[in-house]
Every structure is written in C-alpha cells, then in structure tokens.
Motif scaffolding. Structure first.
Motif, short mmCIF file in Angstrom:
data_model
loop_
_atom_site.label_atom_id
_atom_site.label_comp_id
_atom_site.label_asym_id
_atom_site.label_seq_id
_atom_site.Cartn_x
_atom_site.Cartn_y
_atom_site.Cartn_z
N LYS A 1 9.37 -16.84 -29.23
CA LYS A 1 10.44 -17.02 -28.24
C LYS A 1 10.34 -15.96 -27.14
CE LYS A 1 13.81 -19.16 -31.29
NZ LYS A 1 15.12 -18.99 -31.95
N MET A 2 10.00 -14.73 -27.51
CA MET A 2 9.86 -13.67 -26.52
C MET A 2 8.69 -13.96 -25.59
SD MET A 2 10.96 -10.91 -25.22
CE MET A 2 12.09 -10.25 -26.41
N THR A 3 7.59 -14.47 -26.12
CA THR A 3 6.44 -14.81 -25.29
C THR A 3 6.82 -15.92 -24.30
OG1 THR A 3 4.92 -14.19 -27.06
CG2 THR A 3 4.05 -15.58 -25.31
N VAL A 4 7.54 -16.93 -24.75
CA VAL A 4 7.97 -18.01 -23.87
C VAL A 4 8.89 -17.48 -22.77
CG1 VAL A 4 9.35 -20.12 -23.76
CG2 VAL A 4 7.66 -19.82 -25.57
N LEU A 5 9.80 -16.60 -23.12
CA LEU A 5 10.71 -16.01 -22.14
C LEU A 5 9.95 -15.21 -21.09
CD1 LEU A 5 13.69 -15.51 -21.36
CD2 LEU A 5 13.57 -13.46 -22.77
N ILE A 6 8.96 -14.44 -21.51
CA ILE A 6 8.17 -13.64 -20.57
C ILE A 6 7.37 -14.55 -19.65
CG2 ILE A 6 6.23 -12.03 -20.41
CD1 ILE A 6 7.29 -10.70 -22.95
N VAL A 7 6.80 -15.62 -20.19
CA VAL A 7 6.04 -16.55 -19.37
C VAL A 7 6.94 -17.25 -18.36
CG1 VAL A 7 4.70 -18.69 -19.43
CG2 VAL A 7 4.20 -16.87 -21.06
N LEU A 8 8.13 -17.64 -18.76
CA LEU A 8 9.07 -18.26 -17.81
C LEU A 8 9.46 -17.29 -16.71
CD1 LEU A 8 11.39 -20.31 -20.19
CD2 LEU A 8 9.75 -21.18 -18.53
N LEU A 9 9.72 -16.05 -17.07
CA LEU A 9 10.06 -15.03 -16.08
C LEU A 9 8.89 -14.81 -15.12
CD1 LEU A 9 12.10 -12.99 -15.06
CD2 LEU A 9 11.21 -11.37 -16.72
N VAL B 1 5.63 -6.72 -10.28
CA VAL B 1 6.27 -7.05 -11.56
C VAL B 1 5.57 -8.25 -12.18
CG1 VAL B 1 8.42 -7.80 -12.65
CG2 VAL B 1 8.48 -6.05 -10.90
N ALA B 2 5.19 -9.22 -11.35
CA ALA B 2 4.49 -10.40 -11.85
C ALA B 2 3.13 -10.00 -12.42
CB ALA B 2 4.32 -11.42 -10.73
N LEU B 3 2.45 -9.08 -11.78
CA LEU B 3 1.17 -8.62 -12.30
C LEU B 3 1.35 -7.94 -13.66
CD1 LEU B 3 -1.86 -8.20 -11.85
CD2 LEU B 3 -1.29 -6.04 -10.75
N VAL C 1 1.53 -10.89 -20.88
CA VAL C 1 1.30 -12.23 -21.45
C VAL C 1 -0.10 -12.33 -22.02
CG1 VAL C 1 1.01 -14.66 -20.84
CG2 VAL C 1 3.01 -13.42 -20.06
N VAL C 2 -1.09 -11.85 -21.28
CA VAL C 2 -2.48 -11.91 -21.77
C VAL C 2 -2.62 -11.11 -23.06
CG1 VAL C 2 -4.84 -11.17 -21.27
CG2 VAL C 2 -3.52 -12.38 -19.54
N LEU C 3 -2.03 -9.93 -23.10
CA LEU C 3 -2.12 -9.11 -24.31
C LEU C 3 -1.41 -9.77 -25.49
CD1 LEU C 3 -1.63 -5.52 -22.86
CD2 LEU C 3 -3.74 -6.59 -23.65
N ARG C 4 -0.26 -10.39 -25.24
CA ARG C 4 0.47 -11.05 -26.33
C ARG C 4 -0.26 -12.28 -26.84
NH1 ARG C 4 5.74 -9.42 -27.25
NH2 ARG C 4 6.29 -11.42 -28.13
N LEU C 5 -0.90 -13.01 -25.94
CA LEU C 5 -1.59 -14.24 -26.36
C LEU C 5 -2.92 -13.97 -27.03
CD1 LEU C 5 -0.79 -16.61 -23.38
CD2 LEU C 5 0.25 -16.57 -25.65
N ARG C 6 -3.47 -12.79 -26.87
CA ARG C 6 -4.73 -12.44 -27.53
C ARG C 6 -4.53 -12.14 -29.01
NH1 ARG C 6 -8.15 -8.07 -24.66
NH2 ARG C 6 -9.20 -8.41 -26.63
N ARG C 7 -3.29 -11.88 -29.41
CA ARG C 7 -3.04 -11.57 -30.82
C ARG C 7 -3.24 -12.80 -31.68
NH1 ARG C 7 2.70 -9.04 -30.49
NH2 ARG C 7 2.84 -10.40 -32.26
#
Length: 69
Positions: free
Chosen positions: A31-39, A6-8, A14-20
């Motif tokens: 906020k969704m990106t921050v939540l995913i990174v925290l998880l 799940v972490a992978l 996260v990588v795909l979201r941050l490339r945008r």
C-alpha cells in the motif's frame, strides 16, 4: 522547479522499493508503494515531461486502438 526535484527523489524511492523481493512484502508495504507511485504521478503530471509523456501514451493508445485483429 521544486516538484521536479521531489519527483526525482520519489522516483528513486520507487525504484529502490520495487527492486526488493516480492515474497517478503507485507500488505502495508505494498500500500505504501502504491501511495508513493500515485504521489509521483501527481508531481510529474503538471511538468513539461509529464505533458510529453501523456501525449506519447495517448498517441500509442490511439495507434493500438486503431489496429484491428
């Protein structure tokens, strides 16, 4: 270990979201990106890789804190 799989998956997301492009992000998207990174951090923390990463970062911070300017 299930948490590593799940972490992978979350790491890839996260990588795909941050490339945008940053200009097109809404506040909710950020906020969704921050939540995913925290998880992702919560899932990685109890694994041996997470423990190794914590130890390396701890040594790095301790080394940097010992440097006087």
């Amino acid at each position: 270990m299930l948490s590593v799989d799940v972490a992978l998956l979350l790491g890839v997301i996260v990588v795909l979201r941050l490339r945008r492009r940053t200009e097109s992000r809404s506040r909710n998207d950020e906020k969704m990106t921050v939540l995913i990174v925290l998880l992702l951090g919560v899932l990685i923390a109890p694994t041996p890789f997470g423990q190794w990463m914590r130890d390396v970062l701890g040594r790095l911070v301790h080394g940097v804190a010992g440097i006087s300017f």
